[in-house]
Design a protein around this motif. Structure first.
Motif, PDB file in Angstrom:
ATOM      1  N   GLY A   8       1.071 -68.906  16.371  1.00  0.00           N
ATOM      2  CA  GLY A   8       2.397 -68.815  16.225  1.00  0.00           C
ATOM      3  C   GLY A   8       3.105 -69.081  14.947  1.00  0.00           C
ATOM      4  O   GLY A   8       2.415 -69.345  13.681  1.00  0.00           O
ATOM      5  N   GLU A   9       4.223 -68.400  15.120  1.00  0.00           N
ATOM      6  CA  GLU A   9       4.829 -68.754  13.615  1.00  0.00           C
ATOM      7  C   GLU A   9       6.303 -69.312  14.083  1.00  0.00           C
ATOM      8  O   GLU A   9       6.984 -68.793  15.064  1.00  0.00           O
ATOM      9  CB  GLU A   9       5.219 -67.171  12.850  1.00  0.00           C
ATOM     10  CG  GLU A   9       5.658 -65.982  13.597  1.00  0.00           C
ATOM     11  CD  GLU A   9       5.432 -64.919  13.304  1.00  0.00           C
ATOM     12  OE1 GLU A   9       5.210 -64.673  12.020  1.00  0.00           O
ATOM     13  OE2 GLU A   9       5.846 -63.565  13.226  1.00  0.00           O
ATOM     14  N   CYS A  10       6.519 -69.381  12.464  1.00  0.00           N
ATOM     15  CA  CYS A  10       8.465 -69.982  12.910  1.00  0.00           C
ATOM     16  C   CYS A  10       8.974 -70.255  11.231  1.00  0.00           C
ATOM     17  O   CYS A  10       8.342 -70.400  10.521  1.00  0.00           O
ATOM     18  CB  CYS A  10       8.703 -71.892  13.308  1.00  0.00           C
ATOM     19  SG  CYS A  10       9.827 -72.308  13.499  1.00  0.00           S
ATOM     20  N   GLY A  11       9.857 -69.734  11.182  1.00  0.00           N
ATOM     21  CA  GLY A  11       9.969 -69.454   9.908  1.00  0.00           C
ATOM     22  C   GLY A  11      10.968 -71.297   9.394  1.00  0.00           C
ATOM     23  O   GLY A  11      11.051 -72.670  10.030  1.00  0.00           O
ATOM     24  N   GLY A  12      11.590 -71.276   8.076  1.00  0.00           N
ATOM     25  CA  GLY A  12      11.729 -72.283   8.050  1.00  0.00           C
ATOM     26  C   GLY A  12      13.555 -72.739   7.773  1.00  0.00           C
ATOM     27  O   GLY A  12      14.296 -72.189   8.266  1.00  0.00           O
ATOM     28  N   HIS A  13      13.615 -73.779   7.169  1.00  0.00           N
ATOM     29  CA  HIS A  13      15.587 -74.179   7.690  1.00  0.00           C
ATOM     30  C   HIS A  13      15.905 -75.191   6.178  1.00  0.00           C
ATOM     31  O   HIS A  13      15.340 -75.864   6.406  1.00  0.00           O
ATOM     32  CB  HIS A  13      15.422 -75.379   8.503  1.00  0.00           C
ATOM     33  CG  HIS A  13      16.916 -75.814   8.680  1.00  0.00           C
ATOM     34  ND1 HIS A  13      16.985 -77.177   9.044  1.00  0.00           N
ATOM     35  CD2 HIS A  13      17.818 -75.058   9.311  1.00  0.00           C
ATOM     36  CE1 HIS A  13      18.721 -76.974   9.108  1.00  0.00           C
ATOM     37  NE2 HIS A  13      19.270 -75.627   9.668  1.00  0.00           N
ATOM     38  N   VAL A  14      16.703 -74.758   5.833  1.00  0.00           N
ATOM     39  CA  VAL A  14      17.916 -75.523   4.523  1.00  0.00           C
ATOM     40  C   VAL A  14      18.592 -76.371   5.486  1.00  0.00           C
ATOM     41  O   VAL A  14      19.866 -75.343   6.106  1.00  0.00           O
ATOM     42  CB  VAL A  14      18.472 -74.558   3.542  1.00  0.00           C
ATOM     43  CG1 VAL A  14      19.061 -74.991   2.709  1.00  0.00           C
ATOM     44  CG2 VAL A  14      16.738 -73.423   2.957  1.00  0.00           C
ATOM     45  N   THR A  15      18.966 -77.463   4.715  1.00  0.00           N
ATOM     46  CA  THR A  15      19.877 -78.032   5.777  1.00  0.00           C
ATOM     47  C   THR A  15      21.168 -78.084   4.166  1.00  0.00           C
ATOM     48  O   THR A  15      20.430 -78.222   3.359  1.00  0.00           O
ATOM     49  CB  THR A  15      19.066 -79.091   5.820  1.00  0.00           C
ATOM     50  OG1 THR A  15      19.192 -79.114   7.192  1.00  0.00           O
ATOM     51  CG2 THR A  15      20.391 -80.502   6.029  1.00  0.00           C
ATOM     52  N   LEU A  16      22.075 -78.265   4.727  1.00  0.00           N
ATOM     53  CA  LEU A  16      22.814 -77.727   3.570  1.00  0.00           C
ATOM     54  C   LEU A  16      23.993 -78.845   3.881  1.00  0.00           C
ATOM     55  O   LEU A  16      24.532 -79.875   2.690  1.00  0.00           O
ATOM     56  CB  LEU A  16      24.240 -76.547   3.614  1.00  0.00           C
ATOM     57  CG  LEU A  16      23.153 -75.183   3.378  1.00  0.00           C
ATOM     58  CD1 LEU A  16      24.149 -74.054   4.107  1.00  0.00           C
ATOM     59  CD2 LEU A  16      22.853 -75.045   2.475  1.00  0.00           C
ATOM     60  N   LEU A  17      24.370 -79.626   4.871  1.00  0.00           N
ATOM     61  CA  LEU A  17      25.148 -80.775   5.102  1.00  0.00           C
ATOM     62  C   LEU A  17      24.400 -82.068   6.062  1.00  0.00           C
ATOM     63  O   LEU A  17      24.394 -81.115   7.556  1.00  0.00           O
ATOM     64  CB  LEU A  17      26.403 -80.340   4.772  1.00  0.00           C
ATOM     65  CG  LEU A  17      26.957 -79.480   5.614  1.00  0.00           C
ATOM     66  CD1 LEU A  17      27.761 -80.652   7.272  1.00  0.00           C
ATOM     67  CD2 LEU A  17      28.179 -78.865   5.606  1.00  0.00           C
ATOM     68  N   PHE A  18      24.794 -82.760   6.041  1.00  0.00           N
ATOM     69  CA  PHE A  18      24.013 -83.496   7.813  1.00  0.00           C
ATOM     70  C   PHE A  18      25.009 -85.017   7.341  1.00  0.00           C
ATOM     71  O   PHE A  18      25.108 -85.809   7.225  1.00  0.00           O
ATOM     72  CB  PHE A  18      22.610 -83.281   7.833  1.00  0.00           C
ATOM     73  CG  PHE A  18      22.399 -84.317   7.127  1.00  0.00           C
ATOM     74  CD1 PHE A  18      21.146 -85.442   7.375  1.00  0.00           C
ATOM     75  CD2 PHE A  18      21.788 -83.862   6.177  1.00  0.00           C
ATOM     76  CE1 PHE A  18      20.494 -85.791   5.842  1.00  0.00           C
ATOM     77  CE2 PHE A  18      20.937 -84.279   4.227  1.00  0.00           C
ATOM     78  CZ  PHE A  18      20.487 -86.136   4.636  1.00  0.00           C
TER      79      PHE A  18
END
Length: 325
Positions: A8-18
Motif C-alpha cells: 500500500g502507498e499513500c502520499g502526504g498532505h500539507v494543511t495550510l489552514l483549518f
C-alpha cells in the motif's frame, strides 16, 4: 503454508489552514474544515503474513517512527475483517517525509498500512480503499495525531474540506459525514523543514486556547474558500488565505516558525524567484511548502531551490501535487 503479501502507498498532505471540529463524542464526526495540498511523496507499506496469528512486527526502512500507529491500524482492521487476525504479520514501512512536521504522515501511514494488509488478503479494491480511509480516520482521532488529513487524502490534489468527519463510514462503507473536493495538475512543490524539529499535533488541537484561535482564523478564511467552483483559478486565493490564517491564528508568532518562513523567503529572493514562487507554512509542523505562483507551471525552476534551502540549514525534498483519489 500460504504466504500473504500486499503493498500500500499513500502520499502526504500539507494543511495550510483549518478549524478544530471535535465537539462530537463520535470520532467519525470529528475532523476539520480547511484547505491544503496532497503531495506525491508519503508512505509505502509492504505487509507479509503467514497463517498462525495474531501477531505483528513493524520495521521501518531508512527512518524511525512510532510502531504503535500500525498496531492500532491492524487492531481496528481486525474488528471489521476478522480473518486478518488469523495471520502473523510483518510490515515494512518506508517514510519519504519526516513525522511531526505537518506532512500528514500518520494519516498517510495508516492508509498505506490498511491497504497493504487488505491487498495481502485479496480483498476487493474499492471496498478496501474505502475501509482504509475509514480505519485511518478513526485511528488518527483516537491518537490525536490528525484532524482532517485522511478526509483530505480521500479527495486528493489541492483540496478543500467542506464538512468535518470521516469520508467513509458504516457497514457498507458508504459516504461518511466528511466531505472534501480537490483539483490537480502537475504542480511542483518543494517541502523544507528543520532537522530534528517538529511538534506533536495534539499539543495544539487538544489545547482549548489554541483550538479557539485556530478555529476562528480557519473559519474566517473558509467563508470565502467554500464559495464557488474549486479549480486552478482559486490557487492565488488559497495562498493569500494561508498567509492570513498563519497570522490570524497566532501560529506565525512562534519565533522558530517566523525564522523558518523568513529563511525560505530569503532563499527565494536570492534565487531571483520572488515573483514566481512563495513559501507557505505547513500546519502544524516547523516546515514550509514552496509553491509556484502559477499552478500550471510544471517546470518552474523550483528544483533549483532545494540545494539553496539545504545550504541555509534546512532539509528539503522536491515533490508534486498528488492525483485525485
Amino acid at each position: 503454508m500460504p504466504t500473504f503479501l500486499g503493498r500500500g502507498e499513500c502520499g502526504g498532505h500539507v494543511t495550510l489552514l483549518f478549524t478544530v471540529s471535535d465537539q462530537s463524542d463520535d470520532p467519525v464526526e470529528q475532523g476539520s474544515l480547511g484547505a491544503g495540498i496532497c503531495v506525491e511523496d508519503g508512505v509505502e507499506a509492504i505487509a507479509r503474513g503467514e497463517e498462525g496469528g495474531p501477531g505483528l512486527s513493524v520495521r521501518f526502512v531508512d527512518a524511525e517512527a512510532d510502531p504503535t500507529l500500525y498496531e492500532d491500524v491492524l487492531g481496528l482492521l481486525v474488528e471489521e475483517v476478522p480473518e486478518v487476525g488469523d495471520v502473523s504479520w510483518e510490515i515494512n514501512v518506508r517514510l519519504a517525509l519526516p513525522t511531526s512536521q505537518g506532512f500528514g504522515m500518520s494519516g498517510s501511514g495508516a492508509i498505506a498500512a490498511a491497504m497493504a494488509f487488505q491487498r495481502a488478503m485479496g480483498l476487493p479494491h474499492e471496498e478496501s480503499l474505502r475501509r482504509c480511509y475509514s480505519v485511518a480516520h478513526r485511528v488518527e482521532r483516537a491518537r490525536s495525531t490528525g484532524l482532517g488529513d485522511v478526509t483530505a487524502l480521500a479527495a486528493g490534489g489541492v483540496e478543500r474540506r467542506l464538512v468535518a468527519g470521516a469520508p467513509y463510514h458504516g457497514a457498507l462503507l458508504e459516504n461518511g459525514p466528511g466531505r472534501a473536493e480537490g483539483w490537480t495538475c502537475n504542480t511542483p512543490v518543494v517541502l523544507a523543514w528543520r532537522p530534528d524539529a517538529g511538534k506533536h499535533t495534539s499539543g495544539y488541537i487538544d489545547d482549548a486556547q489554541w483550538k479557539k484561535s485556530i478555529s476562528e482564523a480557519g473559519a474566517k478564511q473558509m467563508e470565502r474558500l467554500s464559495l464557488g467552483e474549486w479549480d486552478q483559478s482559486r490557487w492565488l486565493g488559497l495562498m493569500d488565505a494561508a498567509h492570513a490564517f498563519a497570522e490570524d491564528s497566532g501560529l506565525l508568532e512562534d519565533a522558530s516558525r517566523t525564522e523558518l518562513l523568513s529563511t525560505a523567503s530569503e532563499v527565494i529572493e536570492a534565487s531571483g524567484m520572488r515573483d514566481e514562487a512563495s513559501a507557505l507554512l505547513c500546519m502544524l509542523g516547523e516546515s514550509v511548502a514552496v509553491v509556484p505562483t502559477d499552478p500550471e507551471d510544471e517546470d518552474s525552476g523550483l528544483s533549483a531551490l532545494v540545494p539553496e534551502l539545504e545550504q541555509a540549514g534546512l532539509e528539503s525534498i522536491m515533490t508534486r501535487v498528488g492525483e485525485l483519489s
